[in-house]
Design a protein around this motif. Structure first.
Motif, PDB file in Angstrom:
ATOM      1  N   VAL A  97       0.862  -1.186   0.000  1.00 16.94           N
ATOM      2  CA  VAL A  97       0.000   0.000   0.000  1.00 16.94           C
ATOM      3  C   VAL A  97       0.897   1.234   0.000  1.00 16.94           C
ATOM      4  O   VAL A  97       1.788   1.364   0.846  1.00 16.94           O
ATOM      5  CB  VAL A  97      -0.922   0.021   1.231  1.00 16.94           C
ATOM      6  N   THR A  98       0.659   2.137  -0.944  1.00 18.18           N
ATOM      7  CA  THR A  98       1.404   3.393  -0.997  1.00 18.18           C
ATOM      8  C   THR A  98       0.455   4.544  -0.721  1.00 18.18           C
ATOM      9  O   THR A  98      -0.577   4.684  -1.393  1.00 18.18           O
ATOM     10  CB  THR A  98       2.076   3.590  -2.359  1.00 18.18           C
ATOM     11  N   ASN A 124       3.223  -2.778  -6.093  1.00 15.52           N
ATOM     12  CA  ASN A 124       2.262  -1.878  -5.466  1.00 15.52           C
ATOM     13  C   ASN A 124       0.862  -2.169  -6.001  1.00 15.52           C
ATOM     14  O   ASN A 124       0.624  -2.167  -7.209  1.00 15.52           O
ATOM     15  CB  ASN A 124       2.641  -0.430  -5.774  1.00 15.52           C
ATOM     16  N   THR A 125      -0.095  -2.415  -5.110  1.00 16.88           N
ATOM     17  CA  THR A 125      -1.447  -2.797  -5.549  1.00 16.88           C
ATOM     18  C   THR A 125      -2.533  -1.849  -5.063  1.00 16.88           C
ATOM     19  O   THR A 125      -3.648  -1.888  -5.580  1.00 16.88           O
ATOM     20  CB  THR A 125      -1.792  -4.216  -5.071  1.00 16.88           C
ATOM     21  N   VAL A 126      -2.259  -1.018  -4.072  1.00 16.54           N
ATOM     22  CA  VAL A 126      -3.249  -0.074  -3.547  1.00 16.54           C
ATOM     23  C   VAL A 126      -2.606   1.302  -3.448  1.00 16.54           C
ATOM     24  O   VAL A 126      -1.491   1.443  -2.934  1.00 16.54           O
ATOM     25  CB  VAL A 126      -3.774  -0.494  -2.155  1.00 16.54           C
ATOM     26  N   LEU A 127      -3.310   2.313  -3.961  1.00 16.19           N
ATOM     27  CA  LEU A 127      -2.878   3.701  -3.850  1.00 16.19           C
ATOM     28  C   LEU A 127      -3.875   4.454  -2.987  1.00 16.19           C
ATOM     29  O   LEU A 127      -5.091   4.385  -3.224  1.00 16.19           O
ATOM     30  CB  LEU A 127      -2.808   4.376  -5.225  1.00 16.19           C
ATOM     31  N   VAL A 128      -3.350   5.166  -1.995  1.00 17.55           N
ATOM     32  CA  VAL A 128      -4.192   5.974  -1.114  1.00 17.55           C
ATOM     33  C   VAL A 128      -3.761   7.430  -1.254  1.00 17.55           C
ATOM     34  O   VAL A 128      -2.576   7.739  -1.100  1.00 17.55           O
ATOM     35  CB  VAL A 128      -4.053   5.530   0.357  1.00 17.55           C
ATOM     36  N   ALA A 150      -8.425  -0.518   7.769  1.00 12.51           N
ATOM     37  CA  ALA A 150      -9.877  -0.660   7.639  1.00 12.51           C
ATOM     38  C   ALA A 150     -10.342  -0.241   6.247  1.00 12.51           C
ATOM     39  O   ALA A 150     -11.217  -0.875   5.652  1.00 12.51           O
ATOM     40  CB  ALA A 150     -10.576   0.175   8.706  1.00 12.51           C
ATOM     41  N   ALA A 151      -9.747   0.828   5.701  1.00 12.44           N
ATOM     42  CA  ALA A 151     -10.154   1.309   4.380  1.00 12.44           C
ATOM     43  C   ALA A 151      -9.751   0.322   3.280  1.00 12.44           C
ATOM     44  O   ALA A 151     -10.526   0.056   2.355  1.00 12.44           O
ATOM     45  CB  ALA A 151      -9.535   2.678   4.113  1.00 12.44           C
ATOM     46  N   VAL A 152      -8.536  -0.230   3.359  1.00 19.69           N
ATOM     47  CA  VAL A 152      -8.100  -1.202   2.352  1.00 19.69           C
ATOM     48  C   VAL A 152      -8.928  -2.479   2.453  1.00 19.69           C
ATOM     49  O   VAL A 152      -9.306  -3.083   1.438  1.00 19.69           O
ATOM     50  CB  VAL A 152      -6.593  -1.498   2.503  1.00 19.69           C
ATOM     51  N   THR A 153      -9.240  -2.880   3.667  1.00 19.49           N
ATOM     52  CA  THR A 153     -10.096  -4.050   3.852  1.00 19.49           C
ATOM     53  C   THR A 153     -11.457  -3.833   3.209  1.00 19.49           C
ATOM     54  O   THR A 153     -12.006  -4.723   2.548  1.00 19.49           O
ATOM     55  CB  THR A 153     -10.276  -4.351   5.353  1.00 19.49           C
ATOM     56  N   GLU A 154     -12.012  -2.623   3.354  1.00 21.59           N
ATOM     57  CA  GLU A 154     -13.301  -2.302   2.730  1.00 21.59           C
ATOM     58  C   GLU A 154     -13.187  -2.325   1.209  1.00 21.59           C
ATOM     59  O   GLU A 154     -14.095  -2.799   0.517  1.00 21.59           O
ATOM     60  CB  GLU A 154     -13.758  -0.922   3.197  1.00 21.59           C
ATOM     61  N   LEU A 155     -12.085  -1.835   0.663  1.00 20.29           N
ATOM     62  CA  LEU A 155     -11.872  -1.853  -0.787  1.00 20.29           C
ATOM     63  C   LEU A 155     -11.928  -3.281  -1.316  1.00 20.29           C
ATOM     64  O   LEU A 155     -12.592  -3.554  -2.335  1.00 20.29           O
ATOM     65  CB  LEU A 155     -10.512  -1.228  -1.105  1.00 20.29           C
ATOM     66  N   ARG A 156     -11.245  -4.201  -0.655  1.00 19.43           N
ATOM     67  CA  ARG A 156     -11.186  -5.585  -1.134  1.00 19.43           C
ATOM     68  C   ARG A 156     -12.463  -6.350  -0.812  1.00 19.43           C
ATOM     69  O   ARG A 156     -12.910  -7.183  -1.609  1.00 19.43           O
ATOM     70  CB  ARG A 156      -9.981  -6.294  -0.518  1.00 19.43           C
ATOM     71  N   ARG A 157     -13.067  -6.071   0.316  1.00 19.81           N
ATOM     72  CA  ARG A 157     -14.299  -6.773   0.687  1.00 19.81           C
ATOM     73  C   ARG A 157     -15.411  -6.484  -0.308  1.00 19.81           C
ATOM     74  O   ARG A 157     -16.206  -7.362  -0.650  1.00 19.81           O
ATOM     75  CB  ARG A 157     -14.719  -6.361   2.088  1.00 19.81           C
ATOM     76  N   ARG A 158     -15.488  -5.217  -0.764  1.00 27.70           N
ATOM     77  CA  ARG A 158     -16.568  -4.821  -1.678  1.00 27.70           C
ATOM     78  C   ARG A 158     -16.193  -5.006  -3.142  1.00 27.70           C
ATOM     79  O   ARG A 158     -17.029  -4.779  -4.018  1.00 27.70           O
ATOM     80  CB  ARG A 158     -16.914  -3.351  -1.440  1.00 27.70           C
ATOM     81  N   ALA A 218      -4.885  -0.111  -7.562  1.00 25.34           N
ATOM     82  CA  ALA A 218      -3.864   0.521  -8.402  1.00 25.34           C
ATOM     83  C   ALA A 218      -4.053   0.195  -9.878  1.00 25.34           C
ATOM     84  O   ALA A 218      -3.833   1.053 -10.741  1.00 25.34           O
ATOM     85  CB  ALA A 218      -2.472   0.090  -7.936  1.00 25.34           C
ATOM     86  N   ASP A 219      -4.460  -1.031 -10.200  1.00 26.17           N
ATOM     87  CA  ASP A 219      -4.643  -1.397 -11.605  1.00 26.17           C
ATOM     88  C   ASP A 219      -5.781  -0.592 -12.232  1.00 26.17           C
ATOM     89  O   ASP A 219      -5.669  -0.142 -13.380  1.00 26.17           O
ATOM     90  CB  ASP A 219      -4.931  -2.897 -11.730  1.00 26.17           C
ATOM     91  N   ALA A 220      -6.872  -0.422 -11.521  1.00 24.29           N
ATOM     92  CA  ALA A 220      -7.996   0.357 -12.048  1.00 24.29           C
ATOM     93  C   ALA A 220      -7.600   1.823 -12.209  1.00 24.29           C
ATOM     94  O   ALA A 220      -7.968   2.468 -13.200  1.00 24.29           O
ATOM     95  CB  ALA A 220      -9.200   0.231 -11.115  1.00 24.29           C
ATOM     96  N   TYR A 221      -6.848   2.352 -11.255  1.00 23.32           N
ATOM     97  CA  TYR A 221      -6.385   3.734 -11.338  1.00 23.32           C
ATOM     98  C   TYR A 221      -5.545   3.941 -12.605  1.00 23.32           C
ATOM     99  O   TYR A 221      -5.735   4.914 -13.343  1.00 23.32           O
ATOM    100  CB  TYR A 221      -5.588   4.070 -10.080  1.00 23.32           C
ATOM    101  N   ARG A 222      -4.628   3.029 -12.861  1.00 19.79           N
ATOM    102  CA  ARG A 222      -3.774   3.162 -14.045  1.00 19.79           C
ATOM    103  C   ARG A 222      -4.567   2.958 -15.335  1.00 19.79           C
ATOM    104  O   ARG A 222      -4.269   3.574 -16.364  1.00 19.79           O
ATOM    105  CB  ARG A 222      -2.624   2.161 -13.975  1.00 19.79           C
ATOM    106  N   ALA A 223      -5.595   2.104 -15.278  1.00 21.86           N
ATOM    107  CA  ALA A 223      -6.361   1.796 -16.487  1.00 21.86           C
ATOM    108  C   ALA A 223      -7.077   3.020 -17.043  1.00 21.86           C
ATOM    109  O   ALA A 223      -7.278   3.127 -18.262  1.00 21.86           O
ATOM    110  CB  ALA A 223      -7.367   0.684 -16.200  1.00 21.86           C
ATOM    111  N   ILE A 224      -7.467   3.959 -16.185  1.00 15.83           N
ATOM    112  CA  ILE A 224      -8.153   5.160 -16.671  1.00 15.83           C
ATOM    113  C   ILE A 224      -7.182   6.319 -16.900  1.00 15.83           C
ATOM    114  O   ILE A 224      -7.598   7.432 -17.232  1.00 15.83           O
ATOM    115  CB  ILE A 224      -9.258   5.599 -15.702  1.00 15.83           C
ATOM    116  N   GLY A 225      -5.892   6.068 -16.700  1.00 13.72           N
ATOM    117  CA  GLY A 225      -4.902   7.118 -16.896  1.00 13.72           C
ATOM    118  C   GLY A 225      -4.608   7.924 -15.650  1.00 13.72           C
ATOM    119  O   GLY A 225      -3.905   8.937 -15.726  1.00 13.72           O
ATOM    120  N   GLY A 226      -5.114   7.484 -14.489  1.00 14.59           N
ATOM    121  CA  GLY A 226      -4.840   8.187 -13.239  1.00 14.59           C
ATOM    122  C   GLY A 226      -5.359   9.611 -13.263  1.00 14.59           C
ATOM    123  O   GLY A 226      -6.376   9.926 -13.887  1.00 14.59           O
ATOM    124  N   HIS A 227      -4.627  10.507 -12.632  1.00 14.71           N
ATOM    125  CA  HIS A 227      -5.067  11.897 -12.538  1.00 14.71           C
ATOM    126  C   HIS A 227      -4.953  12.651 -13.858  1.00 14.71           C
ATOM    127  O   HIS A 227      -5.467  13.773 -13.973  1.00 14.71           O
ATOM    128  CB  HIS A 227      -4.296  12.621 -11.428  1.00 14.71           C
TER     129      HIS A 227
END
Length: 412
Positions: A64-65, A153-157, A172-180, A238-247
């Motif tokens: 997690v970064t 790196n798999t999660v960006l915060v 807790a936030a990363v757990t929620e990301l993966r749970r949902r 992180a993969d979804a973030y990169r897939a849309i080109g990030g910021h």
């Protein structure tokens, strides 16, 4: 000779001027009260159904970064770095801070706060953002590019510098990301307010969406018009973030948090809002001057940036939140009763939205803020009008930088 005063007939008496009384029709006031009540029902529904971060998490084994853009945050960022270094349950945690050419000693305070912690690093920005970019989007892109240097790196915060975190907030936030199984989880932090202007305006952030959207339902789909996100705390796959080109997808956006969530939904990904409760809090602005400057820099973009649309919203707000309390004070009979009902509904909606943020019972300050809701609505639309005026004059600034026309944000 004696004279006797004789009483003039009633028909000759001058009529006493009637006291002006507000006399809108009862049906008009009832309709406004109904609008306020429907918004209160929506807020109560969200209070009960919006998911909340839970301190009971599963330890996070993936990398997690955390990315923190910062410009002139010397007074705020040491507390956040301390909170990040104290996080538990994430053994593979990295913290990257990007100093966006600060002029207030932010670099020194960051280095002091890191204190040699190998998990933390400071990146330096030496100039302003590239043409077509807001400062915050450019800083976030630089942070994401640095994070990509780690292949696992798999999660960006992304966090704003004014966020405060409990030790188990990130896990807790990363757990929620993966749970949902979503591309983005946005924990909504408690919005703290201490001065009168803050108490008037800041609670409207949560109230605005909780009074109009059934979030637990809309987050099940991918409609872009119903997205809710808070840029102060964003947790991405992180993969979804990169897939849309990030910021880069929101380089010039005045509301990059909402627009990057919309970009994810357009690409077929789901996003989710959760209440952070006791795990995250923030005092976004300190005092009326900072609050006014902060809102004016982006509020022009509300309602698609359209002045006519904003005026329609203002008219509906006046109908729901100005007319009932005025009728309660100046009206009579059914008009007054409907006015009292509408005003009570507006106050209840504010209290429900505050409870959504905190997960706790209202405090005396919350009751006072709820009672001032008509004044808060007035203050909000005053800031909205000022934001449009300053944008037309090309007078938008933030943290010492002028904002070009079409831009609304800079690094916080």
């Amino acid at each position: 000779m004696r004279f006797t005063a004789r009483r003039r007939p009633d028909s000759f008496r001058a009529a006493a001027p009637a006291r002006p009384v507000l006399r809108p029709s009862a049906s008009l006031v009832a309709a406004g009260a109904g609008l306020a009540a429907s918004c209160a029902v929506s807020t109560a529904w969200n209070r009960l159904t919006v998911p909340r971060l839970s301190p009971g998490y599963t330890p996070v084994t993936e990398a997690v970064t955390v990315c923190v853009p910062a410009r002139n945050e010397a007074a705020r960022i040491p507390a956040l770095i301390g909170d990040l270094r104290a996080q538990t349950g994430i053994p593979r945690l990295r913290v990257l801070v990007f100093d966006d050419a600060s002029t207030d000693g932010t670099v020194r305070r960051v280095l002091e706060s890191i204190d040699g912690d190998p998990r933390c690093a400071l990146l330096y920005g030496t100039g302003g953002p590239p043409p077509g970019w807001t400062g915050k989007a450019a800083a976030c892109r630089a942070l994401a590019d640095a994070a990509e240097q780690s292949a696992d790196n798999t999660v960006l915060v992304f966090l704003d510098a004014d966020i405060r975190l409990a030790p188990d907030a990130l896990a807790a936030a990363v757990t929620e990301l993966r749970r949902r199984d979503t591309a983005l989880v946005s924990p909504w932090p408690q919005q703290q307010a201490r001065t009168l202007p803050e108490r008037l305006v800041q609670p409207l952030l949560c109230w605005s969406w909780s009074s109009t959207l059934p979030v637990a339902c809309t987050d099940r789909g991918i409609r872009t018009s119903t997205v809710v996100a808070c840029g102060q705390f964003l947790v991405f796959d992180a993969d979804a973030y990169r897939a849309i080109g990030g910021h880069a997808a929101v380089a010039d956006s005045a509301t990059e948090d909402l627009d990057i969530a919309r970009a994810l939904r357009r690409a077929g990904y789901r996003t989710r809002l959760v209440a952070a409760g006791v795990l995250a809090r923030t005092r976004m602005y300190r005092g009326g001057g900072e609050l006014a400057a902060g809102y004016r820099r982006w509020l022009w973009s509300a309602y698609g940036g359209s002045v006519p649309a904003g005026l329609v919203v203002a008219a509906v707000a006046a109908w729901a939140y100005w007319l009932p309390p005025l009728a309660a004070v100046f009206g009579r009979g059914p008009v007054r009763r409907w006015g009292l009902f509408g005003y009570a509904a507006a106050c209840a909606g504010r209290l429900f939205s505050r409870g959504l943020e905190t997960g706790q019972r209202p405090r005396p300050g919350d009751l006072a803020a709820a009672a001032s809701h008509p004044v808060a609505i007035t203050a909000y639309f005053f800031l909205w009008a000022r934001s449009h005026r300053d944008r037309r004059r090309n007078a938008l600034t933030w943290k010492g930088r002028p904002l070009e026309a079409g831009k609304g944000l800079d690094s916080r």
